[in-house]
Design an enzyme around this catalytic site. Structure first.
Site, PDB file in Angstrom:
ATOM      1  N   VAL A  77       0.521  -0.962   0.295  1.00 47.90           N
ATOM      2  CA  VAL A  77       0.150  -0.040   0.303  1.00 47.90           C
ATOM      3  C   VAL A  77       1.203   1.075   0.068  1.00 47.90           C
ATOM      4  CG1 VAL A  77      -1.661   0.902   1.354  1.00 47.90           C
ATOM      5  CG2 VAL A  77      -1.813  -1.132   1.136  1.00 47.90           C
ATOM      6  N   LYS A 102      -7.419  -1.104   9.987  1.00 48.29           N
ATOM      7  CA  LYS A 102      -8.873  -1.586  10.534  1.00 48.29           C
ATOM      8  C   LYS A 102      -8.779  -2.270  11.564  1.00 48.29           C
ATOM      9  CE  LYS A 102      -7.756  -5.062   8.395  1.00 48.29           C
ATOM     10  NZ  LYS A 102      -7.200  -5.312   8.040  1.00 48.29           N
ATOM     11  N   GLY A 150      -2.594 -15.960  -4.326  1.00 49.39           N
ATOM     12  CA  GLY A 150      -2.314 -15.074  -3.542  1.00 49.39           C
ATOM     13  C   GLY A 150      -3.219 -14.063  -3.668  1.00 49.39           C
ATOM     14  N   GLU A 174      -3.606 -15.560   2.893  1.00 48.01           N
ATOM     15  CA  GLU A 174      -2.370 -15.153   3.331  1.00 48.01           C
ATOM     16  C   GLU A 174      -1.665 -16.969   3.780  1.00 48.01           C
ATOM     17  OE1 GLU A 174      -1.116 -12.207   4.836  1.00 48.01           O
ATOM     18  OE2 GLU A 174      -2.392 -11.390   3.952  1.00 48.01           O
ATOM     19  N   LYS A 199     -14.177  -4.392  10.554  1.00 53.45           N
ATOM     20  CA  LYS A 199     -14.492  -3.705   9.145  1.00 53.45           C
ATOM     21  C   LYS A 199     -15.728  -2.859   9.707  1.00 53.45           C
ATOM     22  CE  LYS A 199     -11.511  -4.919   5.683  1.00 53.45           C
ATOM     23  NZ  LYS A 199     -11.283  -6.261   4.933  1.00 53.45           N
ATOM     24  N   GLY A 209      -5.589  -4.776  -2.117  1.00 53.03           N
ATOM     25  CA  GLY A 209      -4.311  -4.680  -3.079  1.00 53.03           C
ATOM     26  C   GLY A 209      -4.031  -3.757  -2.970  1.00 53.03           C
TER      27      GLY A 209
END
Lengths: 425, 425
Positions: free
Chosen positions: B12, B104, B186, B189, B204, B301
């Site tokens: 990110v 989050k 992908g 995890e 969230k 992503g």
């Protein structure tokens, strides 16, 4: 306190009044100050309205709202690109009032000059309610995607058309039957032309294109086609090809050239826009970083549209100032139109042909001469009458497809004008 | 100029750096001033990164960013509810820096106190990237729906789970097979627990509930269930009932009481949330005026998440200030939890039972005793082994359903623990 003056008190206007009064406390908390309607202007004061307006001044001439002491924001809900709406916008912005509108025709036609007037006077011009009713597509493009290079926007922007297409597809109704049903249910106006001929979608598409590409809205250059000539058979063939037919507004920027168009298109069922059924609206925005983002919801109606008007008002109360089209008015580009020939895509063509040998050979030869390659071709069971032939092509330019379609239409064996639809992928 | 300091330069963080440098001119235009990265803090300076950072200061201790001259905004991309992330947030807001985060866990746990710290210091606390990656759900709830009384929010907030459920449904994979495939692609995890056990969705959901209802986020009171125990058979039965199984985060306010839960649920295919396939995220928000609004897009992503971080930064550059949870921190409510018994809804129950007479009579009697009425019941073909029995109920309270399920599980003829899922309509 933020003072509001409203011009026009139809479904949307009385929705705004109801919302501001029902939720007064919550809105004051969220907005940081109370929001109060000071005055309204209506054509007919005697009409019964679904809202109460105690202590509000009733004014005959909407233009007087632009100079009303105590009003910080003028909310225009009359409609029309010219006349009173345009005058009110210019007067308000030149008299120190923020201007909020649900008027797509006004913004699609005069948005750039109004944006510059607003900025010159350090005022906000807002029009969330002008596109897709209660769906916050303006804020999303202007703010949430502000870091993105947006390359294409596609929208189902007219609930009337989407309702008609959905009913033709699911119930096999003819266009006329589906339109009549939509009118009975209140989804279509008595005069449905602006909706079904695509003009309403064109106004909205011009606004979305302006936001996406930082350009002046330019509704005049949009190629517009409506949904009148579609038949249930076209929708059934689309279904067999795993597609649905949707009236789309599309704005795309390629090599710095703008492509804007409105018309029915085939959308593969696997894509989210194909799932949008009934009177809903949806917008799909492709950003280089955010990827494909879709917003879906109620695109019309007094309450959803009022929700968007009130969100614009709360933004102003919160002191939020954002350029109307995301970039300063002085930086709004005038984009050149893409030559249609550049926009290659796949096509669907449905023909009615005389059932005799050699017809497909003639059609194939015309397509070959335009370098268009056929992807699939279905000819239906033999009969004494005309039979449908349905084709899909590989990617072809719009110009070549149009020339080929014109030649095919002139074949003696082709018994009615071909139905040509792009496939939007 | 707006100066940025970034803590954490993974996918990110390097996406944010790339976006700010690729689109520097466009962003300066939209933001009203240039946005420049002044400093970054990373754990491992030697790691190769997919971005260039000429002239940027590299700082070892992220906490030092909070006092860096020239930095107006601290962007936290390290993660974790406590430790360095929390310290940095508090230090930044108490040292005059706006604070933007994708974290989050931090916001779900300490959001209310951070919101109050931000407001006390007239700074912005923003976390668009903390929920649903590139989908602007925070801005939509905080600003676009600010005039609405929101009654319920439902989200598909974890792409890993949605990918697994979609593959189990469409390809008939077992949970383990689908998880392995998600890891290979992908989407999951190496340690998938936070995703598949629902904790990520819970963080969230707590943030969305806070925004929806103007309340302090409260992740501790969320009932959480993951997707591990689902079998392809459950998804096939759901399919036969015209439903799909989705891991939902649900926040609902009824009679001033909060219901928050995370777990798999049946969603009728006719509803838009059921159409959300693969690794996508989506959020459906019900406002009293806007109606049902759905946002759908890439929920994870580096690039989509960076798009949201940068939109928060551009808002700050534009001078936009909005309370973190829509209402002032001092007004954030502490909501009481709804007793589960109040939340009546329809249920799906799948059992494996010994194929012998009287089993259905026993099950029916238990349900009758809890005043639960059966809507449909299917018992599959007779066999020597256990056979599945699938039921749907009319509306029933969660408490009654739980009691009945526990009694049914104790029947000798029921050969494995029942699978009980709510039907979200």
């Amino acid at each position: 306190m933020l003072g509001i003056a409203i011009a026009g008190l139809g479904n949307v206007g009385s929705g705004v009044a109801r919302l501001l009064s029902n939720q007064a406390e919550l809105i004051a908390q969220r907005a940081g100050r109370p929001v109060t309607i000071k005055a309204v202007s209506v054509r007919n004061k005697k009409k019964r309205r679904d809202c109460e307006l105690p202590g509000v001044e009733w004014i005959d001439d909407p233009r007087a709202l632009a100079k009303l002491p105590g009003a910080d924001v003028v909310v225009e809900l009359m409609g029309g690109a010219e006349g009173a709406a345009r005058e009110l916008a210019e007067l308000a912005l030149n008299n120190g009032k923020h201007f909020v509108t649900a008027n797509k025709a006004l913004i699609a036609t005069h948005g750039a000059s109004l944006a510059r007037a607003a900025e010159k006077n350090k005022l906000q011009l807002s029009f969330e309610a002008a596109v897709a009713g209660g769906i916050p597509v303006i804020k999303t493009m202007r703010e949430a995607l502000a870091g993105n290079d947006v390359t294409v926007v596609r929208g189902i922007l007219n609930g009337t058309c989407n309702y008609i297409l959905t009913r033709m597809e699911l119930a096999g109704l003819s266009f006329d039957e589906a339109l009549r049903e939509a009118q009975e249910k209140g989804y279509a106006e008595a005069d449905p032309a602006a909706d079904i001929d695509g003009h309403d979608t064109a106004h909205k598409t011009a606004i979305l294109a302006a936001l996406a590409f930082g350009a002046e809205p330019d509704v005049k250059t949009i190629a517009i086609e409506g949904i009148r000539r579609l038949t249930p058979r076209d929708l059934q063939f689309a279904d067999e090809l795993s597609c649905r037919v949707r009236l789309l507004g599309v704005a795309r920027l390629a090599d710095g050239k703008l492509e804007q168009r409105v018309g029915p298109a085939l959308v593969p069922k696997s894509l989210p826009l194909a799932q949008v059924a009934g009177a809903l609206n949806a917008v799909l925005i492709r950003g280089d970083f955010a990827g494909d983002l879709m917003l879906q919801g109620l695109g019309a109606g007094g309450e959803p549209t009022a929700s968007s008007v009130v969100s614009d008002i709360i933004d102003i109360a919160r002191g939020i100032f954002v350029p109307a089209f995301g970039v300063p008015g002085s930086k709004l580009k005038k984009l050149h139109l893409a030559a249609e020939a550049h926009a290659a895509q796949r096509y669907f063509m449905r023909l009615l042909v005389a059932d005799q040998p050699g017809v497909v050979a003639d059609i194939s030869a015309i397509l070959r001469d335009e370098h268009i390659s056929i992807e699939s071709l279905i000819q239906r069971a033999r009969s004494t009458e005309s039979v449908p032939v349905v084709m899909t092509t590989h990617e072809a330019s719009a110009d070549a497809m149009k020339r080929a379609t014109a030649k095919i239409a002139r074949l003696k064996t082709v018994t009615e004008p071909p139905c040509l639809l792009p496939i939007e992928e």
